[in-house]
Structure formats: structure tokens, C-alpha cells
Design an enzyme around this catalytic site. Structure first.
Site, short mmCIF file in Angstrom:
data_model
loop_
_atom_site.label_atom_id
_atom_site.label_comp_id
_atom_site.label_asym_id
_atom_site.label_seq_id
_atom_site.Cartn_x
_atom_site.Cartn_y
_atom_site.Cartn_z
N ASP A 14 35.58 29.82 24.46
CA ASP A 14 36.90 29.23 24.70
C ASP A 14 37.44 28.56 23.44
O ASP A 14 38.65 28.57 23.20
CB ASP A 14 36.83 28.17 25.82
CG ASP A 14 36.56 28.79 27.18
OD1 ASP A 14 36.40 30.02 27.26
OD2 ASP A 14 36.52 28.03 28.16
N ARG A 34 28.42 21.31 15.35
CA ARG A 34 27.17 20.58 15.13
C ARG A 34 26.40 21.27 14.01
O ARG A 34 26.54 22.48 13.80
CB ARG A 34 26.34 20.50 16.39
CG ARG A 34 26.02 21.83 17.02
CD ARG A 34 25.16 21.65 18.24
NE ARG A 34 25.11 22.87 19.02
CZ ARG A 34 24.29 23.06 20.03
NH1 ARG A 34 23.45 22.11 20.38
NH2 ARG A 34 24.30 24.19 20.70
N SER A 124 34.32 22.40 35.70
CA SER A 124 33.87 23.73 36.12
C SER A 124 33.84 23.91 37.62
O SER A 124 33.52 22.98 38.38
CB SER A 124 32.45 23.93 35.57
OG SER A 124 31.83 25.02 36.19
N GLU A 126 31.55 25.30 39.02
CA GLU A 126 30.15 25.07 39.43
C GLU A 126 30.03 23.75 40.20
O GLU A 126 29.07 23.54 40.93
CB GLU A 126 29.24 24.99 38.20
CG GLU A 126 28.75 26.33 37.69
CD GLU A 126 27.75 27.00 38.62
OE1 GLU A 126 26.72 26.39 38.93
OE2 GLU A 126 28.01 28.14 39.04
N TYR A 148 23.32 21.49 35.62
CA TYR A 148 24.58 21.69 34.90
C TYR A 148 25.76 21.24 35.77
O TYR A 148 26.64 20.50 35.33
CB TYR A 148 24.73 23.18 34.53
CG TYR A 148 26.12 23.56 34.06
CD1 TYR A 148 26.51 23.35 32.74
CD2 TYR A 148 27.05 24.12 34.94
CE1 TYR A 148 27.79 23.70 32.30
CE2 TYR A 148 28.33 24.46 34.52
CZ TYR A 148 28.69 24.25 33.21
OH TYR A 148 29.97 24.59 32.78
#
Ligand code: NAP
Ligand code: G4F
Length: 328
Positions: A14, A34, A124, A126, A148
Site C-alpha cells: 500500500d 526501518r 483491518s 481482521e 494480529y
């Protein structure tokens, strides 16, 4: 003067689509990356020189504060996360740190540096997990089924809380699964399309998958990043479900993908019980009527178009690899 956006997770699927979209809108785009021992910028290779990259980490509060202070963005898009559901059972604490507490670190950075910065949180579907109703909308209760999903529920509510506590323009986008040729190869759609390409070209002889009955509401990432931006352009901050409203099984995805290269999936796919999850999200289908009504958002890529787009892209890539032009 150009508006400034800071994206965390710029090297992800994304992040790459959003960076390109925002550049197209005339933004000055900054990406947080990172540190790693080898560069991981393939997805944004075509944007090099147009996106300014800065090292910082979701685990390191000071690095985030200093980054926000340095860039002074108008908008922050928090896309970084440990985003692969199976890994969240192997590394539940790290997932909580990145995917959950990482959101608070970003919000704290905004609170400390400049509360007028607008904030997007990548929430999300989820979070709906063992779904309480179908289709799922902004009011459907959450019942996450993985570490998650639990971490994302925390990220969602801390975003809402900073909006309510400090008046920060913070939005949570509850996005259903979205895919593309840039999708990580461990996610089921890309695992399938990569395998289909390799099988078609004689480079692989089996595709092992887990639960073929799982159903998802799959859209195209390029469409979904537009919704993220639209959320931050409104007069008031709010939360939105972004989805196509259609659901399909993993089996249907497999069938269409093999069909597209004139193969019968039953000759190539094996079900491997080791790939089943400790707790599964059996079905997801979103109701994006609020995003359609308020944001004027619409998906533009249908399910069969998405499958074909991904298979075609993997066929082209594997052919290039075989000619020795690309290695990844
Ligand atoms: P992705 O391809 O897995 O990208 C994740 C990004 O997060 C990568 O750039 C990764 O960097 C970065 N990241 C991970 N840990 C980090 C850390 N500690 N510090 C800084 N950066 C870190 O994910 P995606 O599919 O683009 O999804 C973007 C976001 O939307 C994620 O938060 C995901 O959970 C959420 N989401 C995705 C979907 C979907 O269907 N795609 C649906 C709903 C929500 P490296 O490149 O260094 O690993
Ligand atoms: O592609 P998946 O791994 O995506 P999942 O678990 O739905 O999560 C993705 O979408 C979420 C939005 O709802 C995001 F928040 C999250 O970050 C991520 O982007 O699995 C999809 C389904 C599952 O039900 C899984 O059990 O496919 C099933 N599946 C069957 N065989 C498989 C496999 N999944 C994977 N990864 N690999 C398989 O071999």
C-alpha cells in the site's frame, strides 16, 4: 506550497501505491523506512528521487518524534505493521509492539509535535474475525481471531481515543483485503498467482494451500489508497469501511487464476493441513456504503479483473527472471 505527507510502511504494497498516488496529487512525499542490512526498496524503485526516505522505527518513540519534527507533515499515513496473520501466532508480542503500540507511538509523535497534523490508521477487516453480522459495517462488533487482529483492534481504538481526547484529526480506515501485483508472496492471492505463472512456465509442479473454503472480500490496492486520502480531505475525522461488497472463496480465486492460463487447478493444488490456522476467519464481506456516500469512493477493479491482473503480472515477471533480466 506543496502539501507534505509522511507514510510509514512506504516499502510495503500500500505504501508504494499511496506514494505514487500522492505524488500524482502534487504532494511532497516522505517515507519512513526501518533500517535493514540489505535494501528493500523494490516496490518504490520507480519512485526513487521523488520520495524522500527517512530511517525510523515503530518500536522507537524518539525516532518517530524526531522524524515528525523534521518533516512537519500535513498528513501522516500509518501503514507500517507486522501484517501477516500467521506470523502473529509465532511472534505475538512483536506483533503487539509493531501493529498495536506502534500506532500509539505515531499518535504520541503528533500530539507532542503538532496536533493539527491529520492522521490515517490502517485498520483491518481482521478485527471482525468471527463475524457478528453480514455484511460488516462501521458498527459491527469486533471479534478478532489472531494476535494480529487483536493488535489492530487496539490500534483502531487508540486512534478513536486520540481523536476524542486531544481533538486530533485521526481516521481509522477499516480496509478489507486488497491485493495487487505488489502483494507480498506469502499472502494467499499472490502465492497463487506466482505459482500459476511458475507452473505454466514449467518451473513448479505443485501448489500447497491451506483452507480453500475461506471467503474474503478482495479488492485492488490502487483503489484502496484513494480511500485513505479521501478520509483525510473531509471536514470531520471519522472511521470508514472500505470493501467491494462481494466475497469469494480461496477456491474460486484458485480456479480463476488457473483457468486464465488454460490449466485445471485440480491437477496442481494440494491441501496441506499444516497451513490451516489455529483460529480462522472463515468469511468477510464489507459494507462500504458510508465510504461511497460520504467520500464518493468506488472500487474500479472487479474480482476477475484483479485475478487476471495479478496472473499476467507474475507471468511477465517470471519470464523476465528466466531471461536473466530480473532477480527477486
Ligand atoms: P505490507 O506490504 O506487509 O507492508 C508493511 C510495511 O510495514 C512494510 O513497509 C514494512 O517494512 C513496514 N514495517 C513493518 N514493521 C515496521 C517497523 N517496526 N518500523 C517501520 N516499518 C515497519 O502491508 P500492506 O499490505 O501494504 O498493508 C499496509 C497496512 O494496512 C498494514 O498496516 C496492514 O496491516 C494494513 N491492512 C492491510 C490490508 C491488506 O489487505 N493489504 C487490509 C487491511 C489492513 P519492511 O519493508 O522493512 O518490512
Ligand atoms: O491472504 P491471507 O494470508 O490474508 P488474511 O489472513 O485475510 O490477512 C490479510 O488481510 C487482512 C484484511 O482482512 C489484513 F489486515 C492482513 O494484514 C492481510 O493483508 O489469507 C486469506 C485466507 C485465510 O483465510 C487463509 O487461511 O486464505 C487462506 N489460505 C488458504 N491457504 C491461505 C493459504 N493463506 C495463506 N497466506 N497461505 C496459504 O497457503
Amino acid at each position: 506550497m506543496a502539501r507534505k505527507a509522511l507514510i510509514t510502511g512506504t516499502t510495503g504494497q500500500d505504501g508504494a501505491y499511496l506514494a505514487e498516488f500522492l505524488l500524482g496529487k502534487g504532494y511532497e512525499v516522505h517515507g519512513m523506512v526501518r533500517r535493514s542490512s540489505t535494501e528493500n526498496f523494490e516496490r518504490i524503485a520507480h519512485l526513487r528521487g521523488r520520495v524522500t526516505l527517512h530511517q525510523a522505527d515503530l518500536l522507537d518513540q524518539l525516532s518517530i518524534v524526531e522524524l515528525i519534527q523534521k518533516v512537519r507533515p500535513d498528513e501522516v499515513y500509518n501503514l507500517a505493521a507486522q501484517s501477516f496473520v500467521p506470523t502473529s501466532w509465532v511472534q505475538p508480542l512483536l506483533t503487539g509492539e509493531f501493529t498495536g503500540l506502534g500506532v500509539t507511538r505515531m499518535l504520541e509523535g503528533i500530539r507532542l509535535v503538532d496536533r493539527s497534523i491529520r492522521f490515517y490508521q490502517a485498520s483491518s477487516s481482521e478485527m471482525f474475525g468471527a463475524v457478528r453480522e453480514e455484511p460488516q459495517n462501521e458498527h459491527t462488533p469486533f471479534w478478532p481471531r489472531s494476535p494480529y487482529g487483536v493488535a489492530k483492534v487496539y490500534g483502531h481504538w487508540i486512534t478513536v481515543n486520540y481523536r476524542e481526547s486531544y481533538g486530533i484529526f485521526a481516521c481509522s480506515g477499516i480496509l478489507f483485503n486488497h491485493e495487487s501485483p505488489l502483494r507480498g508472496k506469502e499472502f494467499v492471492t499472490r502465492k497463487i498467482t506466482d505459482a500459476v505463472a511458475r507452473i505454466k512456465l514449467g518451473l513448479q509442479d505443485k501448489l500447497r494451500l491451506g483452507n480453500l473454503d475461506a471467503m474474503r472480500d478482495w479488492g485492488f490496492s490502487g483503489d484502496y489508497v484513494r480511500a485513505m486520502w479521501l478520509m483525510l480531505q473531509q471536514d470531520q475525522p471519522d472511521d470508514y469501511v472500505v470493501a467491494t461488497g462481494e466475497k469469494h472463496s480461496v477456491r474460486e480465486f484458485v480456479e480463476l487464476a488457473f483457468q486464465h492460463v488454460d490449466l485445471d487447478w485440480r491437477d496442481w493444488v494440494e491441501v496441506d493441513p499444516a497451513l490451516f490456522r489455529p483460529a480462522e476467519v472463515n468469511t468477510l464481506r464489507g459494507d462500504a456504503s458510508k465510504a461511497r456516500r460520504v467520500l464518493g469512493w468506488e472500487p474500479t477493479v472487479s474480482f476477475p479483473e484483479l485475478v487476471r491482473m495479478m496472473v499476467d503480472a507474475d507471468l511477465a515477471r517470471v519470464r523476465r527472471e528466466e531471461r536473466g533480466q530480473v532477480r527477486d
